[in-house]
Design a protein around this motif. Structure first.
Motif, PDB file in Angstrom:
ATOM      1  N   ALA A  26       0.861  -1.188   0.000  1.00 58.24           N
ATOM      2  CA  ALA A  26       0.000   0.000   0.000  1.00 58.24           C
ATOM      3  C   ALA A  26       0.891   1.229   0.000  1.00 58.24           C
ATOM      4  O   ALA A  26       1.991   1.194   0.529  1.00 58.24           O
ATOM      5  CB  ALA A  26      -0.905  -0.003   1.224  1.00 58.24           C
ATOM      6  N   THR A  29       1.757   6.996   2.157  1.00 59.54           N
ATOM      7  CA  THR A  29       1.038   8.185   2.594  1.00 59.54           C
ATOM      8  C   THR A  29      -0.401   8.161   2.087  1.00 59.54           C
ATOM      9  O   THR A  29      -0.674   7.683   1.000  1.00 59.54           O
ATOM     10  CB  THR A  29       1.726   9.451   2.072  1.00 59.54           C
ATOM     11  N   LYS A  30      -1.305   8.671   2.919  1.00 58.82           N
ATOM     12  CA  LYS A  30      -2.695   8.837   2.502  1.00 58.82           C
ATOM     13  C   LYS A  30      -2.991  10.337   2.456  1.00 58.82           C
ATOM     14  O   LYS A  30      -2.556  11.070   3.324  1.00 58.82           O
ATOM     15  CB  LYS A  30      -3.634   8.166   3.506  1.00 58.82           C
ATOM     16  N   ARG A  31      -3.725  10.754   1.444  1.00 63.98           N
ATOM     17  CA  ARG A  31      -4.113  12.168   1.397  1.00 63.98           C
ATOM     18  C   ARG A  31      -5.126  12.429   2.499  1.00 63.98           C
ATOM     19  O   ARG A  31      -6.036  11.635   2.719  1.00 63.98           O
ATOM     20  CB  ARG A  31      -4.725  12.502   0.038  1.00 63.98           C
TER      21      ARG A  31
END
Ligand code: TYC
Length: 113
Positions: A26, A29-31
């Motif tokens: 995955a 970083t996630k926004r």
């Protein structure tokens, strides 16, 4: 490792010491979620105060502030800006505090985009 020139991440220190390769499955970083800060119309807050507030809190220029204020005045609600959660929360608190201090009923809320 004189003959070990193929970069396979094994070493010569004995059994069980090979370096594992972690495959990333995955993105790291996630926004962050974004939130619209909304201004609500009312019949009492002076237009000049709203225009001033949009410049002071939302860093809008005079022209854009007038446009946003008129949009809220005519449509009942309008977007002052879009921010991450904590920034949006701070802007809402600043609007509510400035309105309260100036005894205006101006209301401001936030909504996830
Ligand atoms: N409707 C107000 C008036 O006519 C002006 C106003 C605009 C008030 C926008 C609130 O969010 C607002 N004085």
């Amino acid at each position: 490792m004189a003959e070990d020139n193929n970069n396979d991440q094994k070493d010569d220190r004995g059994p069980g010491r090979d370096v594992g390769v972690v495959t990333r499955t995955a993105p790291k970083t996630k926004r962050p979620s974004l939130y619209k800060v909304l201004l609500l119309n009312d019949d009492y807050t002076p237009q000049e105060f709203v225009v001033w507030l949009l410049q002071a809190v939302f860093n809008r220029d005079a022209e854009e502030s007038l446009r946003i204020m008129l949009h809220v005045h005519q449509n009942g609600v309008g977007i002052c800006g879009v921010y991450t959660y904590e920034v949006a929360e701070t802007k809402v608190a600043q609007v509510m505090e400035l309105s309260r201090r100036n005894q205006h009923p101006l209301q401001c809320t936030m909504e996830r985009e």
